[in-house]
Design a protein around this motif. Sequence first.
Motif, short mmCIF file in Angstrom:
data_model
loop_
_atom_site.label_atom_id
_atom_site.label_comp_id
_atom_site.label_asym_id
_atom_site.label_seq_id
_atom_site.Cartn_x
_atom_site.Cartn_y
_atom_site.Cartn_z
N MET A 119 -2.27 7.44 5.53
CA MET A 119 -1.75 7.05 4.51
C MET A 119 -0.56 8.00 4.07
O MET A 119 0.06 7.77 2.94
N LYS A 120 -0.08 8.79 4.81
CA LYS A 120 0.84 9.91 4.62
C LYS A 120 2.32 9.40 5.50
O LYS A 120 2.18 9.24 6.68
N SER A 121 3.37 9.40 4.74
CA SER A 121 4.69 9.07 5.41
C SER A 121 4.94 10.16 6.17
O SER A 121 5.66 9.61 7.36
N GLY A 122 4.80 11.17 6.19
CA GLY A 122 5.07 12.39 6.95
C GLY A 122 4.36 12.14 8.35
O GLY A 122 5.10 12.39 9.54
N VAL A 123 3.28 11.88 8.39
CA VAL A 123 2.39 11.70 9.51
C VAL A 123 2.97 10.46 10.24
O VAL A 123 3.08 10.52 11.39
N ALA A 124 3.19 9.27 9.47
CA ALA A 124 3.52 8.01 10.08
C ALA A 124 5.18 8.50 10.95
O ALA A 124 5.25 7.92 11.92
N ARG A 125 5.83 9.15 10.14
CA ARG A 125 7.23 9.31 10.88
C ARG A 125 7.05 10.09 12.28
O ARG A 125 7.70 9.60 13.17
N GLU A 129 7.89 8.77 15.98
CA GLU A 129 8.65 9.52 16.86
C GLU A 129 7.89 9.98 18.41
O GLU A 129 8.53 9.99 19.41
N ALA A 130 6.48 10.00 18.12
CA ALA A 130 5.90 10.14 19.31
C ALA A 130 5.46 8.97 20.04
O ALA A 130 4.90 9.10 21.33
N GLY A 131 5.74 7.80 19.73
CA GLY A 131 5.66 6.44 20.44
C GLY A 131 4.86 5.37 19.59
O GLY A 131 4.62 4.41 20.37
N ALA A 132 4.19 5.64 18.36
CA ALA A 132 3.64 4.59 17.58
C ALA A 132 4.38 3.48 17.53
O ALA A 132 5.58 3.54 17.08
N ASP A 133 3.62 2.30 17.81
CA ASP A 133 4.37 0.95 17.61
C ASP A 133 4.17 0.48 16.28
O ASP A 133 4.88 -0.46 15.76
N LEU A 134 3.39 0.79 15.39
CA LEU A 134 2.83 0.19 14.24
C LEU A 134 2.28 1.27 13.40
O LEU A 134 1.64 1.85 13.79
N VAL A 135 2.32 0.87 11.95
CA VAL A 135 1.65 1.94 10.96
C VAL A 135 0.70 0.85 10.27
O VAL A 135 0.84 -0.28 9.84
N ASN A 136 -0.50 1.45 10.24
CA ASN A 136 -1.94 0.90 9.56
C ASN A 136 -1.84 1.81 8.62
O ASN A 136 -2.56 2.91 8.35
N ASP A 137 -1.62 1.36 7.04
CA ASP A 137 -1.45 1.99 6.07
C ASP A 137 -2.82 1.46 5.17
O ASP A 137 -2.59 0.70 4.33
N VAL A 138 -3.88 2.00 5.07
CA VAL A 138 -5.17 1.41 4.32
C VAL A 138 -4.90 1.63 2.69
O VAL A 138 -5.57 0.83 2.19
N SER A 139 -4.13 2.42 2.43
CA SER A 139 -3.75 2.75 1.09
C SER A 139 -2.44 1.64 0.43
O SER A 139 -2.21 1.75 -0.74
N ALA A 140 -2.01 1.20 1.34
CA ALA A 140 -0.75 0.01 1.08
C ALA A 140 0.13 0.73 0.05
O ALA A 140 0.49 0.28 -0.96
N PHE A 141 0.79 1.85 0.88
CA PHE A 141 2.10 2.50 0.03
C PHE A 141 1.73 3.22 -1.13
O PHE A 141 2.49 3.55 -1.94
N SER A 142 0.46 3.77 -1.05
CA SER A 142 -0.07 4.90 -2.08
C SER A 142 1.25 5.89 -2.09
O SER A 142 1.41 6.74 -3.06
N ASP A 143 1.57 6.36 -0.89
CA ASP A 143 2.69 7.13 -0.65
C ASP A 143 4.13 6.28 -0.56
O ASP A 143 4.44 5.68 0.40
N VAL A 157 3.94 -2.99 9.95
CA VAL A 157 3.01 -2.28 9.06
C VAL A 157 1.87 -3.18 8.64
O VAL A 157 2.08 -4.34 8.41
N ILE A 158 0.49 -2.65 8.54
CA ILE A 158 -0.69 -3.21 7.94
C ILE A 158 -0.95 -2.63 6.64
O ILE A 158 -0.85 -1.41 6.32
N VAL A 159 -0.94 -3.63 5.66
CA VAL A 159 -1.14 -3.02 4.36
C VAL A 159 -2.59 -3.48 3.98
O VAL A 159 -2.98 -4.92 4.03
N MET A 160 -3.52 -3.00 3.35
CA MET A 160 -4.94 -3.28 3.09
C MET A 160 -5.26 -3.10 1.72
O MET A 160 -4.67 -2.30 0.97
#
Length: 278
Positions: A119-125, A129-143, A157-160
């Motif tokens: 749910m954190k943009s800093g973690v996603a970024r 950079e480490a190779g993740a292909d997709l972001v799964n954000d269960v909070s749907a852009f709370s950040d 991106v997955i929004v839930m």
Amino acid sequence: MKPMGAAIRLAIAAYERTAFALGFADGGRMDLTQETRVMGILNVTPDSFSEGAMLKTPGTAVEAAARLVDDGADFVDVGGESTRPGAASVTEDEEVRRVVPVIQAIKRELSVRVSVDTMKSGVARLAIEAGADLVNDVSAFSDPAMLTVVRDARVPVIVMHMRGTPQTMQQDTDYVDLLSSVVGFLRKTVERAVASGIAEDKILVDPGLGFGKSAAGEPPDPPRTAHAAKRGTAHSDRGLPQVVHRDRARPPRERPSGGKLGDRGSCVVAGRARDSYA
């Protein structure tokens, strides 16, 4: 009348859509039309319902990811913060410490698409950079910064749908109309993402079974939930691919028996809701 007419045409086109493909930042594409895709869940959290507590090193996490791939997973979803009901939040630094080395190791050792559950943009970024292909954000852009991270990285991106947070979501599970609430929330979330510059073909939607919902309030069959939402304007009036999970936030003793992926948690990713469990 012109806006209404445009909305009706968009809804009809979305309902009749038959071709679905997910595009990645590296130029690769995954077809979602001919078959349902499976996402294996790899939680690297000490309080996970699944095997996360046993994954002490990136090496053991890669071994677990390899088993998921052998069992048929098309994606491996790496999460470093538990989203079970009542779970305590963790700091961004701790979440990064948990997920980034694992993502790096998986991408180095295995040929599989990796998503980061955060749910954190800093973690996603840093995960991207480490190779993740997709972001799964269960909070749907709370950040709100997550919108910029996803847009600039050009990753899907997955929004839930979730009412509240993992700490509070099970305190209010009464709905006048559950499906209308889910559809309306996801419609607005998708519109927000598109307005921020995220390409529509990069967005997947998840009704969030078990997140801010009670067993009594949910239809007992996830495919039925997804299909009902599909008939209710496909979550977003845009005909987007859907992610449906059955067991992710439930302890092992409550899960149906059988199936290796089910023991560790899994999701299905489908272009059309009726294909989810065909």
